[in-house]
Scaffold this active site. Structure first.
Site, short mmCIF file in Angstrom:
data_model
loop_
_atom_site.label_atom_id
_atom_site.label_comp_id
_atom_site.label_asym_id
_atom_site.label_seq_id
_atom_site.Cartn_x
_atom_site.Cartn_y
_atom_site.Cartn_z
N SER A 1 0.78 -7.24 -0.69
CA SER A 1 1.85 -8.30 0.01
C SER A 1 1.15 -9.82 -0.09
O SER A 1 1.67 -11.00 -0.17
CB SER A 1 1.99 -8.21 1.35
OG SER A 1 0.27 -8.28 2.02
N THR B 1 0.62 -1.42 -0.27
CA THR B 1 0.21 0.32 -0.39
C THR B 1 0.93 1.16 -0.01
O THR B 1 0.80 2.20 -0.80
CB THR B 1 -0.73 -0.21 1.70
OG1 THR B 1 -1.76 -1.03 1.09
CG2 THR B 1 -1.59 1.24 1.00
N THR C 1 0.72 -4.65 4.14
CA THR C 1 0.51 -4.98 5.82
C THR C 1 0.43 -6.55 5.79
O THR C 1 0.78 -7.24 6.94
CB THR C 1 0.12 -4.33 5.88
OG1 THR C 1 -1.36 -3.29 5.45
CG2 THR C 1 0.35 -2.22 6.62
N ASP C 2 -0.46 -6.85 4.79
CA ASP C 2 -1.26 -7.64 5.23
C ASP C 2 -0.88 -9.59 5.40
O ASP C 2 -0.89 -10.19 6.26
CB ASP C 2 -1.98 -8.30 3.74
CG ASP C 2 -3.67 -7.79 4.13
OD1 ASP C 2 -3.89 -7.69 4.86
OD2 ASP C 2 -3.52 -6.95 3.05
#
Lengths: 172, 172, 172, 172
Positions: free
Chosen positions: A64, A22, A93-94
Site C-alpha cells: 500500500s 500483506t 495496512t500502511d
C-alpha cells in the site's frame, strides 16, 4: 448511526475489491522476495463455508506504500462498478487510512469495509482469516459508509491511523 | 431490529464462554482420539491483535451432542455472570441451535453470539479464525439478543438449523 | 562410499549451524519485508520429537546471495568448533552449492549436510520440515564429507547446482 | 550393517505403501470424528519438491490397533508387488513395531522403512512432514531390511517398542 437489518443482509452477495498488501503476499523463490499474489479473500471466504455469493475485482497487487492517486481512483471505480451493496476491500495496512479517507463520501449507499493483515494469509500464524471474517460481518451489519476493520475493531474513515511501531490501528 | 452504535462497541470488553466442540479439538496420541482441549477462541483473538479486553469462562469441554440440560443451564449462568455486555459462546455445531433456543429471551441486555467450527482450530485448513472474527464483530454490532454466526451469516436463535448432510447452517 | 553404522548414530547428538536463508524468513510488518529470524531448525526437530541432543550455533541471518567469504570462513569455524560429529547446516538455497564447495575437504571426520527451503518454515505450505527431517537422517547415515540435501535427494559437494528457473537442485 | 551407495539411490523411484494411522487422519464433521483419509505421504513428498518417481499402494485406512493378521499379510503382498527397491510404509504408531516384526526377513532386497505421526499431517503442528522426509532418506541410505523411522531415529525391526506414556519410540 444507522444499521441495516442483519438477518437479511448477511446472506446478501458480497463484493471483494482486492488491491494487494500483506494479506496477499506470497514468497517467490526465484526472486528471493515476497510479492503480492492472487487475492486471498475469496479462498478464505470459501474455506469458511460462507453461504452467499462472492464476486471479486482485482484492482492491483501492490504494497500500500506504492499506491498512487490513480490506483485509488481505480479502487473507487471498481467499488462503484460492482453490483453488490456490501464491499470488502483488501488493502495493505500502511496507507489503509489514506484510501479510506479518499473513498469517504463517494460510495453512495454501499457499505465499504477495508481490511488487511499484519501477517500474510499463507503463513501459519496469520490474522488474515479472522480479519476477513470480522470485516465480512461488518459489511453486512453496518450502515452505508466507509470503514476500516482491523484489530477486532471498526474505525470510521477519516478517524483512524496506523500506529506502525505498536503494529495496530487506533482512533485518530 | 435494533443495533448498537458500532464505533464505541467494538472496543468494548468481550466475554468468551467456551463449551468445547470441534473448534477446540486436539488430537491426543495416547488415546488415538480427538478430544476438546483449552478454549481456542482467546488465542485466536490474540493472534488477530484484537485490541480490547477479553475475559473467558470455560464451562465444559464437550461435543455438543453430549450437552445436557444441566450444561445448558451452566452456560446461561456463565453468560449472566460475566461482566461484559457482549458475549461470544464457542460451541459444537450439532446442537448449537438447541442451545441458542434455550438461551433466547434469558440474556437480558447482552448480545450473545454462538459460533464454532466445522474443522478444529488446530488444523491447517480450518474455519475457526474466520468464524471467531465474524462472531466477534457480530457481538459488537448486533442489538441485544441471541444469535448464531456460522457460514458467514447471522441467524436468529429459534430460526436456524444445522443441515448435517450439507455441512452448513440454514434458516429453519 | 563409506557409511556409518546407522543404529547407533541416529541417536547421536546433532549440531545445527544456522546461517539464515528462506527457511528462517519471518515477515516484519514494521518493515513490510521478510527478513531472517531465529533459526527454525531446532524448533522443527523439537516438534518432530527428535530424541537426541541438539546443539545450535547461529553464524548469521542472511540471504545466501549476501554471504561473503568471511561468512563462509565463519561457517567453517562454527562447524569445526561444534562437538558433534554430525552437523546440519541451514542455508539459503541460491549459493548453497558454493558454500558446500567451500567446505569440501575441510571438515575432517564430520558428516556435514546443508539444507534449506524454497518456502519459509513459517508458511502453511513449506518444504522446511521435510527437508530438515531428510537432512537429519542424512547426517546420521552418510560417511564423513559434505553434502546437500534438497528435493528429497542427496548431492555431493562440488557436484550440484541450483536450477533457479526450475526451482530445484540437480547434479552438475 | 551394509549400506547402499547414496548418490544414486536418493534419485531412485520410491514406493509408498499406505495403511492409515494418525498421519492420514481427517476430521469428518458429519461424524464428529477423525478417520483416515487419503494417504498424506505422496502430497508431502510433492510439496517438498521430491525429484524422483513416487508410486503409491493404499492397503487400508485403519488405526493400527485395528490391523489384523490379514492386513499385515496384505501389507507384505503390497510391498513385494511394488517395483521399487525402496519402500516407505505409512502406519499408525501403536502397532508399528508389530508390523515391522512381521515384515522382518520377508522383504528380500528391498529397504523398507515404516513411519507415521503423533499428530495428523493436516494439523498445523505436526511431525508428519519431518518424519516422511527422515524416512524417505532412510529408504535410500540404508541396506535392505526393515526399519522404523520415528523421533528422528532409526530402529531395527524386532528391536523397538512404542512408549505410549512418553509418546516416543525406544530401543526394546
Amino acid at each position: 448511526m444507522r444499521f441495516r437489518p442483519a438477518m437479511q443482509d448477511t446472506a446478501a452477495p458480497l463484493g471483494v475489491v482486492a488491491t494487494g498488501g500483506t494479506l496477499d503476499k506470497l514468497y517467490f523463490d526465484a526472486l528471493s522476495a515476497f510479492s503480492c499474489g492472487e487475492p486471498a479473500a475469496p479462498e478464505l471466504l470459501k474455506k469458511a463455508g460462507a453461504d452467499h455469493p462472492v464476486g471479486v475485482t482485482g484492482v492491483c497487487r501492490k504494497d500500500s506504500l506504492e499506491l498512487t492517486d490513480d490506483d485509488r481512483a481505480a479502487i473507487l471505480t471498481a467499488i462503484l462498478a460492482r453490483p453488490e451493496r456490501r464491499i470488502l476491500v483488501t488493502h495493505g495496512t500502511d496507507t489503509m487510512p489514506v484510501t479510506a479517507g479518499f473513498l469517504k463520501g463517494k460510495t453512495g449507499d454501499k457499505t465499504v469495509v477495508l481490511t488487511g493483515a499484519m501477517q500474510p494469509a499463507l503463513m501459519r500464524e496469520t490474522d488474515a482469516p479472522f480479519n476477513i471474517g470480522f470485516a465480512a460481518a461488518a459489511t453486512a451489519l453496518l450502515a452505508p459508509g466507509v470503514y476500516i476493520a482491523m484489530n477486532g475493531r471498526i474505525f470510521e474513515a477519516g478517524k483512524v491511523r496506523k500506529n506502525r511501531d505498536a503494529g495496530r490501528f487506533e482512533v485518530a
